[in-house]
Design a protein around this motif. Structure first.
Motif, short mmCIF file in Angstrom:
data_model
loop_
_atom_site.label_atom_id
_atom_site.label_comp_id
_atom_site.label_asym_id
_atom_site.label_seq_id
_atom_site.Cartn_x
_atom_site.Cartn_y
_atom_site.Cartn_z
N GLU A 64 0.83 -1.21 0.00
CA GLU A 64 0.00 0.00 0.00
C GLU A 64 0.86 1.26 0.00
N LEU A 65 2.01 1.18 0.65
CA LEU A 65 2.91 2.33 0.65
C LEU A 65 3.47 2.56 -0.74
N ALA A 66 3.86 1.49 -1.41
CA ALA A 66 4.39 1.62 -2.76
C ALA A 66 3.36 2.25 -3.70
N ARG A 67 2.10 1.91 -3.50
CA ARG A 67 1.05 2.43 -4.38
C ARG A 67 0.89 3.95 -4.25
N LEU A 68 1.21 4.49 -3.07
CA LEU A 68 1.12 5.95 -2.91
C LEU A 68 1.97 6.65 -3.96
N LEU A 69 3.13 6.08 -4.23
CA LEU A 69 4.03 6.68 -5.21
C LEU A 69 3.69 6.23 -6.61
N VAL A 70 3.48 4.93 -6.80
CA VAL A 70 3.30 4.39 -8.14
C VAL A 70 2.01 4.90 -8.78
N GLU A 71 0.90 4.85 -8.03
CA GLU A 71 -0.37 5.24 -8.63
C GLU A 71 -0.43 6.71 -8.95
N ALA A 72 0.33 7.52 -8.20
CA ALA A 72 0.30 8.97 -8.44
C ALA A 72 0.88 9.33 -9.78
N VAL A 73 1.80 8.48 -10.29
CA VAL A 73 2.48 8.83 -11.54
C VAL A 73 2.35 7.77 -12.61
N ALA A 74 1.61 6.67 -12.30
CA ALA A 74 1.59 5.52 -13.20
C ALA A 74 1.08 5.87 -14.59
N ASP A 75 0.14 6.77 -14.68
CA ASP A 75 -0.45 7.09 -15.98
C ASP A 75 0.13 8.36 -16.59
N ASP A 76 1.22 8.81 -16.06
CA ASP A 76 1.80 10.07 -16.54
C ASP A 76 3.31 9.90 -16.69
N GLN A 77 3.73 9.53 -17.89
CA GLN A 77 5.15 9.29 -18.12
C GLN A 77 5.97 10.56 -17.90
N ALA A 78 5.38 11.71 -18.22
CA ALA A 78 6.10 12.97 -18.02
C ALA A 78 6.35 13.19 -16.54
N GLU A 79 5.37 12.85 -15.69
CA GLU A 79 5.54 13.02 -14.25
C GLU A 79 6.58 12.05 -13.71
N ILE A 80 6.60 10.83 -14.25
CA ILE A 80 7.64 9.88 -13.85
C ILE A 80 9.02 10.45 -14.14
N SER A 81 9.17 11.00 -15.34
CA SER A 81 10.45 11.59 -15.72
C SER A 81 10.82 12.75 -14.81
N ARG A 82 9.82 13.59 -14.50
CA ARG A 82 10.09 14.72 -13.62
C ARG A 82 10.47 14.26 -12.22
N MET A 83 9.81 13.20 -11.74
CA MET A 83 10.11 12.69 -10.41
C MET A 83 11.57 12.24 -10.33
N PHE A 84 11.99 11.42 -11.29
CA PHE A 84 13.37 10.95 -11.26
C PHE A 84 14.36 12.07 -11.50
N ALA A 85 13.95 13.06 -12.29
CA ALA A 85 14.82 14.22 -12.49
C ALA A 85 15.01 14.98 -11.18
N ARG A 86 13.92 15.11 -10.40
CA ARG A 86 14.03 15.79 -9.11
C ARG A 86 14.95 15.02 -8.16
N LEU A 87 14.78 13.70 -8.11
CA LEU A 87 15.62 12.88 -7.23
C LEU A 87 17.09 12.99 -7.62
N THR A 88 17.34 12.90 -8.93
CA THR A 88 18.72 12.97 -9.41
C THR A 88 19.32 14.34 -9.16
N GLU A 89 18.52 15.38 -9.39
CA GLU A 89 19.01 16.74 -9.18
C GLU A 89 19.37 16.99 -7.72
N GLU A 90 18.51 16.54 -6.81
CA GLU A 90 18.79 16.75 -5.39
C GLU A 90 20.03 16.00 -4.95
N HIS A 91 20.20 14.77 -5.44
CA HIS A 91 21.41 14.02 -5.10
C HIS A 91 22.65 14.71 -5.65
N GLY A 92 22.55 15.19 -6.90
CA GLY A 92 23.70 15.89 -7.49
C GLY A 92 24.08 17.14 -6.71
N LYS A 93 23.07 17.86 -6.25
CA LYS A 93 23.34 19.06 -5.45
C LYS A 93 24.08 18.72 -4.18
#
Length: 217
Positions: A181-210
């Protein structure tokens, strides 16, 4: 009257965060006692540990308000988080600082993403307990000073940071397996939006790079 969770997995999210904060408190207190090179560093890290415990208390209070037992809410995540801490036990003071900043940071980024689409009261609580509380400045100042004094440590710490990220991702998989159920909080929020998936990983990568740039490694 108790509030009720507005989405499946809310109690799971607050439960995993509560145990993450409790674990962080214990880890920081241990590092302060065993690895801090000066009393000033010990006191500063101890202060950060106290802040983590305050966050843990807030989450426990909200879980109780939702009608959930805080201990039962945390139990499903104990094994995975304890394993992560055991597998990423720092060998020295600098590794402890990188773990507190980089390793913990990317793990908490995932929880922040999971809360983005929840009821604002829950999302606001998550933001409150994930606030940095000075961890960044504390780690950055000391790691950068160490790298300036001995540039050779940069490569070692960079390898350590990559290991922390890999273990954090594995931790995320274990947590998701423990509580779908915890995984679904993240997966279902972006499952139907490939652009949002890309933005999510871009945010994670950007924060780590910073974080890596800030540390100078």
């Amino acid at each position: 009257m108790s509030d009720s969770p507005s989405e499946p997995g809310v109690v799971d999210l607050l439960g995993v965060l509560a145990y993450a904060e409790l674990s962080a408190f214990l880890q920081l207190a241990e590092d302060a006692a065993e690895l801090a090179p000066t009393l000033t560093d010990r006191a500063a890290l101890g202060e950060l540990a106290v802040a983590e415990y305050a966050h843990f208390s807030l989450l426990g209070e909200r879980l109780a308000a939702l009608g959930a037992d805080p201990e039962r809410a945390m139990e499903p995540f104990v094994e995975a988080l304890d394993a992560w801490h055991a597998q990423t036990r720092p060998g020295d003071w600098l590794e402890a600082l990188v773990k507190a900043y980089v390793g913990t940071g990317i793990a908490l980024d995932f929880y922040r993403e999971a809360a983005r689409h929840l009821d604002p009261s829950i999302a606001d609580l998550v933001d409150e307990v994930l606030v940095d509380e000075g961890r960044s400045q504390f780690a950055v100042e000391r790691v950068r000073a160490a790298v300036k004094a001995d540039p050779a440590v940069s490569g070692r710490l960079a390898l350590w940071a990559r290991r922390l990220v890999g273990e954090a991702l594995s931790q995320g998989q274990r947590v998701a397996a423990a509580r779908p159920e915890l995984a679904r909080l993240l997966v279902e929020a972006v499952a139907d939006d490939q652009a949002e998936i890309s933005r999510m990983f871009a945010r994670l990568t950007e924060e780590h790079g910073k974080r890596m740039v800030a540390l100078g490694i």
